[in-house]
Design a protein around this motif. Structure first.
Motif, short mmCIF file in Angstrom:
data_model
loop_
_atom_site.label_atom_id
_atom_site.label_comp_id
_atom_site.label_asym_id
_atom_site.label_seq_id
_atom_site.Cartn_x
_atom_site.Cartn_y
_atom_site.Cartn_z
N SER A 306 -15.46 -27.17 13.15
CA SER A 306 -16.30 -25.97 13.11
C SER A 306 -15.97 -25.13 14.32
O SER A 306 -15.52 -25.64 15.36
CB SER A 306 -17.78 -26.34 13.09
N TYR A 307 -16.21 -23.83 14.21
CA TYR A 307 -15.86 -22.90 15.28
C TYR A 307 -17.07 -22.03 15.59
O TYR A 307 -17.95 -21.83 14.74
CB TYR A 307 -14.68 -22.03 14.86
N SER A 308 -17.12 -21.53 16.81
CA SER A 308 -18.23 -20.66 17.18
C SER A 308 -18.05 -19.29 16.55
O SER A 308 -16.99 -18.95 16.02
CB SER A 308 -18.33 -20.54 18.71
N THR A 309 -19.09 -18.48 16.61
CA THR A 309 -19.09 -17.21 15.89
C THR A 309 -18.04 -16.23 16.40
O THR A 309 -17.64 -15.31 15.66
CB THR A 309 -20.47 -16.56 16.00
N ASP A 310 -17.57 -16.42 17.64
CA ASP A 310 -16.57 -15.50 18.18
C ASP A 310 -15.15 -16.06 18.07
O ASP A 310 -14.24 -15.54 18.71
CB ASP A 310 -16.89 -15.18 19.64
N GLN A 311 -14.97 -17.10 17.25
CA GLN A 311 -13.65 -17.72 17.13
C GLN A 311 -13.06 -17.53 15.73
O GLN A 311 -12.39 -18.41 15.21
CB GLN A 311 -13.74 -19.22 17.47
N TRP A 312 -13.30 -16.40 15.15
CA TRP A 312 -12.76 -16.14 13.82
C TRP A 312 -11.24 -16.21 13.79
O TRP A 312 -10.66 -16.85 12.91
CB TRP A 312 -13.23 -14.76 13.34
N SER A 313 -10.58 -15.57 14.75
CA SER A 313 -9.12 -15.54 14.72
C SER A 313 -8.54 -16.95 14.88
O SER A 313 -7.52 -17.28 14.26
CB SER A 313 -8.58 -14.62 15.83
N LEU A 314 -9.18 -17.79 15.71
CA LEU A 314 -8.70 -19.15 15.89
C LEU A 314 -8.89 -19.96 14.61
O LEU A 314 -7.99 -20.71 14.19
CB LEU A 314 -9.44 -19.81 17.06
N ALA A 315 -10.06 -19.82 13.97
CA ALA A 315 -10.33 -20.55 12.73
C ALA A 315 -9.38 -20.10 11.62
O ALA A 315 -8.83 -20.92 10.86
CB ALA A 315 -11.78 -20.34 12.31
N PHE A 316 -9.17 -18.78 11.51
CA PHE A 316 -8.30 -18.25 10.46
C PHE A 316 -6.86 -18.71 10.67
O PHE A 316 -6.15 -19.04 9.70
CB PHE A 316 -8.39 -16.73 10.45
N ASN A 317 -6.43 -18.76 11.92
CA ASN A 317 -5.07 -19.21 12.22
C ASN A 317 -4.91 -20.69 11.88
O ASN A 317 -3.86 -21.12 11.38
CB ASN A 317 -4.75 -18.96 13.68
N ALA A 318 -5.94 -21.51 12.17
CA ALA A 318 -5.89 -22.93 11.82
C ALA A 318 -5.82 -23.12 10.31
O ALA A 318 -5.10 -23.99 9.81
CB ALA A 318 -7.12 -23.65 12.39
N GLU A 381 -14.18 -10.00 3.34
CA GLU A 381 -15.20 -10.67 2.52
C GLU A 381 -15.21 -12.17 2.80
O GLU A 381 -16.28 -12.79 2.93
CB GLU A 381 -14.92 -10.42 1.03
N PHE A 382 -14.03 -12.74 2.90
CA PHE A 382 -13.95 -14.17 3.17
C PHE A 382 -14.48 -14.48 4.57
O PHE A 382 -15.17 -15.49 4.78
CB PHE A 382 -12.50 -14.64 3.04
N LYS A 383 -14.19 -13.62 5.53
CA LYS A 383 -14.67 -13.83 6.90
C LYS A 383 -16.20 -13.85 6.93
O LYS A 383 -16.81 -14.72 7.57
CB LYS A 383 -14.14 -12.72 7.81
N ALA A 384 -16.84 -12.94 6.24
CA ALA A 384 -18.30 -12.89 6.22
C ALA A 384 -18.88 -14.12 5.54
O ALA A 384 -19.87 -14.71 6.01
CB ALA A 384 -18.78 -11.61 5.53
N ALA A 385 -18.27 -14.54 4.41
CA ALA A 385 -18.78 -15.70 3.68
C ALA A 385 -18.57 -16.99 4.47
O ALA A 385 -19.44 -17.88 4.49
CB ALA A 385 -18.10 -15.79 2.32
N TRP A 386 -17.44 -17.09 5.14
CA TRP A 386 -17.10 -18.31 5.90
C TRP A 386 -17.87 -18.37 7.22
O TRP A 386 -18.30 -19.44 7.67
CB TRP A 386 -15.59 -18.31 6.15
N GLY A 387 -18.05 -17.22 7.85
CA GLY A 387 -18.75 -17.18 9.13
C GLY A 387 -20.19 -17.64 9.04
O GLY A 387 -20.78 -18.10 10.03
N ALA A 388 -20.79 -17.52 7.86
CA ALA A 388 -22.17 -17.98 7.70
C ALA A 388 -22.30 -19.48 7.89
O ALA A 388 -23.41 -19.99 8.11
CB ALA A 388 -22.68 -17.58 6.31
N TRP A 389 -21.19 -20.22 7.83
CA TRP A 389 -21.18 -21.68 8.00
C TRP A 389 -20.33 -22.08 9.21
O TRP A 389 -19.71 -23.14 9.22
CB TRP A 389 -20.65 -22.36 6.74
N SER A 390 -20.34 -21.23 10.25
CA SER A 390 -19.62 -21.52 11.50
C SER A 390 -18.16 -21.85 11.26
O SER A 390 -17.58 -22.68 11.96
CB SER A 390 -20.31 -22.66 12.26
#
Length: 678
Positions: A306-318, A381-390
């Protein structure tokens, strides 16, 4: 979810040993002065006690010495062990040399007994029948005769006088004192350094600066091939089972078999809801954690991040990196519309492709029967849906698949955006709170370090559990799986507690009991972590020997590489009972259990319970230490752990209530592991 704090000095058993020193060097000078005072006091008492009774016979002198030794050793002490005090008296010069010179009252019965019992040739006590010939009336009368008060005072003074320390003892205590002072200063310097690092990060965030990971503008994954492994869910409550059925089909290249996993869910105990089965009826949702456990039971390695709310780019890259490996299936937890429901809800989906050129993500969504196969969403859209679950990301891979090296680290860049007033002032407030937290940690460290510099007594450790106790786990069976963290610290490896606990867990599951073999395994994990990129902290290795600390999520990767299926879980701080029952269940099933706890809270509780001391209770601290749980004894409300940071850490006891406070500081972080063949 908050990240596990890696670089924490309290995890460094070698840099901050927690074994109490029984005597500090200052005590040596105090004891020397005490001995001198005792000798002078004894001489004065002897001079005052000189009378005409110097004409005692040699046999009477011998009986006085023997009789006083035996009577003193038999008398109980109000503040300690009588046998210990008797030994001190026998070893002290004043307790033997002055006995023949000082007068005493005549005691016929004792004189007869002593003359018969002491050999004149050797001076040793021997068997004698003379004592049995003394009349009972005489024995009764002599029992009431007391020794002169000066004699009793001299004996008490001799008993209270400690033995002189040897030069080697003084040198060792001095070295320990200097070392403890050095550790105290080092910990404070490290605390200041950490405070500055946290302050710099907080200020950058409040001013709108951040660092993002750059994902290459390429297509990732193979949607055309993998869209065939789709099957719609029969109901929303079992949709998580449908997801893992699709994942297993993609891994094995077979058709999805929902019924196989559904039947397993009916008979498999729940991890998320202890005491129940994973599926108990159409009104109960099958939890995501339970579905992942079913995958593991099918010999699949599962890594949950799981990633924190400000780690979108890291999560997406993983996620993009995982899609490049055809032996892996990437599962994401998102919010979205569901057939038969008016409002969006949480669900797990299979991500089968990313097209970073046109900004789309392709998924297999079992909750949407009509359009869920190869469903395309925009990246936003995917970022918003995925971010709701860290940004919870699950990587699944067959245990039989070879471990593939992680992809090379991606480049990053610093970006700036105009901060809102809420972000600016909120960031400053958070920076102040973080500084107060770090300062509190530093003060707690200073208090503990100074207490160690001044020295503490060795505790009276409670006994281990017995087979008759109400026990989760097996203390006797799990006790051997331990290795020492200070051993590695002395060789330049800081903060290895997570690696030591991982080595102990692997040893427990594989039955590696030889201490040298466990240590060799720990060294292999250290070497592997040094060379492996972290899956959590971008641009860093799993382990830096000069800094210390390993993320629990990286530890899961290391465990999986060693033939172990490992799950990482974390609970809300109000879910203490849920976390505790999950730990009990894992222990009962013979799994290895690694937890993250705050070392100071544990050690302070240990001191309060067994030293009767009241050190600072750092309730607000974070989890900074990893250890292996080997048993919980509910008969005594005790938990036993193998703690690599202390010399007496093998089978280390802790009251369960105090342990829960220490565990709570990190959100009940836990790794449960079992062999991949089970």
């Amino acid at each position: 979810m908050a990240e596990f704090r890696d670089a924490v000095n309290r995890c460094e058993g070698g840099s901050k040993p927690r074994t109490p020193s029984p005597r500090i060097w200052l005590g040596a000078g105090a004891m020397t002065l005490g001995v001198g005072a005792a000798i002078l006091g004894g001489a004065a008492t002897a001079a005052a006690d000189t009378t005409a009774g110097h004409a005692s016979s040699s046999s009477n002198s011998a009986s006085s010495s023997a009789g006083s030794a035996s009577s003193s050793s038999a008398a109980p002490s109000a503040k300690g062990s009588s046998s210990t005090k008797a030994t001190s008296r026998r070893n002290h010069p004043s307790s033997t040399g002055s006995a023949a010179a000082r007068p005493r009252k005549a005691n016929p019965a004792r004189d007869i007994d002593a003359a018969a019992a002491v050999s004149p040739a050797t001076g040793q006590v021997r068997e004698s029948s003379a004592a049995t010939t003394v009349p009972a009336a005489v024995q009764s009368a002599t029992a009431s005769i007391t020794e002169p008060a000066p004699t009793a005072a001299r004996r008490a003074l001799a008993a209270a006088t400690p033995a002189l320390p040897t030069p080697n003892q003084i040198l060792r205590d001095l070295q320990q004192f200097v070392y403890n002072v050095q550790v105290t200063v080092t910990n404070q310097v490290n605390g200041i350094r950490e405070s500055l690092q946290v302050l710099g990060s907080d200020l950058a965030s409040s001013l709108g600066f951040s660092r993002e990971v750059i994902t290459l503008p390429l297509p990732f994954g193979n949607p055309t091939l993998n869209k065939q492994f789709f099957v719609p869910a029969q109901a929303y409550v079992t949709s998580s089972i449908t997801t893992i059925a699709m994942a297993y089909a993609q891994l094995t290249g077979t058709a999805p078999n929902f019924d196989e996993f559904f039947d397993l869910a009916k008979i498999t105990p729940s991890v998320a809801s202890p005491g129940k089965m994973m599926y108990v009826g159409p009104s109960n949702f099958v939890q995501f954690a339970d579905s992942f456990e079913l995958l593991q039971d099918k010999n699949v390695r599962v890594i949950i991040r799981s990633y924190s709310t400000d780690q979108w780019s890291l999560a997406f890259n993983a996620l993009a990196n995982g899609l490049q490996d055809p032996t892996k299936v990437m599962i994401a937890t998102i919010n979205g519309p569901i057939d038969g429901r008016d409002t969006p809800n949480g669900k797990t989906v299979i991500v089968i492709g990313i097209d970073n050129a046109d900004g789309t993500v392709t998924i297999n969504d079992p909750t949407r029967a009509d359009d869920g196969q190869a469903l395309t969403m925009t990246t936003d859209e995917f970022k918003a849906a995925w971010g709701a679950w860290s940004y919870q990301l699950v990587t699944a891979q067959l245990a039989s698949s070879p471990s593939t090296p992680p992809p090379p680290p991606s480049t990053t860049r610093v970006v700036w955006s105009l901060p809102t007033s809420q972000q600016f002032f909120g960031g400053l407030s958070q920076a102040l709170i973080n500084q107060l937290d770090v300062a509190q940690d530093n003060l707690a460290n200073l208090s503990f370090d100074l207490a160690r510099v001044l020295g503490v007594a060795r505790p009276d450790v409670p006994p281990p559990p017995t087979p008759a106790d109400n026990q989760y786990g097996n203390y006797a069976a799990n006790f051997p799986f331990w290795t020492s963290q200070p051993y590695f610290y002395e060789r330049g490896f800081k903060g290895t507690c997570t690696l030591m606990a991982s080595a102990a867990a692997i040893s427990q599951l594989k039955g590696i009991t030889a201490p040298e073999d466990i240590r060799a395994l720990a060294q292999q994990l250290v070497d592997r972590a040094i060379e492996s990129p972290s899956g959590v902290y971008y641009g860093k290795k799993m382990y830096n020997p000069t800094v210390g600390g390993v993320s629990f999520r990286d530890a899961v990767t290391l465990l999986n590489e060693n033939g172990v299926n490992a799950d990482y879980t974390k609970y809300l701080k109000g879910q203490d009972e849920v976390a505790k029952q999950a730990m009990f269940t894992a222990l009962q099933q013979g799994q290895a259990v690694i937890v993250a706890a705050n070392a100071d809270v544990m050690w302070n509780a240990y001191q309060r319970r067994y030293f009767n001391r009241s050190p600072a209770n750092v309730e607000a601290a974070t989890a900074d230490h990893a250890l292996l749980v080997i048993s919980v004894d509910l008969s005594r409300n005790m938990i036993y752990v193998n703690d690599s940071s202390v010399q007496n850490g093998q089978g280390f006891p802790m009251p369960l209530d105090d342990f829960m406070k220490a565990w709570k500081t990190g959100g009940y972080e836990m790794i449960t592991a079992e062999l991949q063949s089970t």
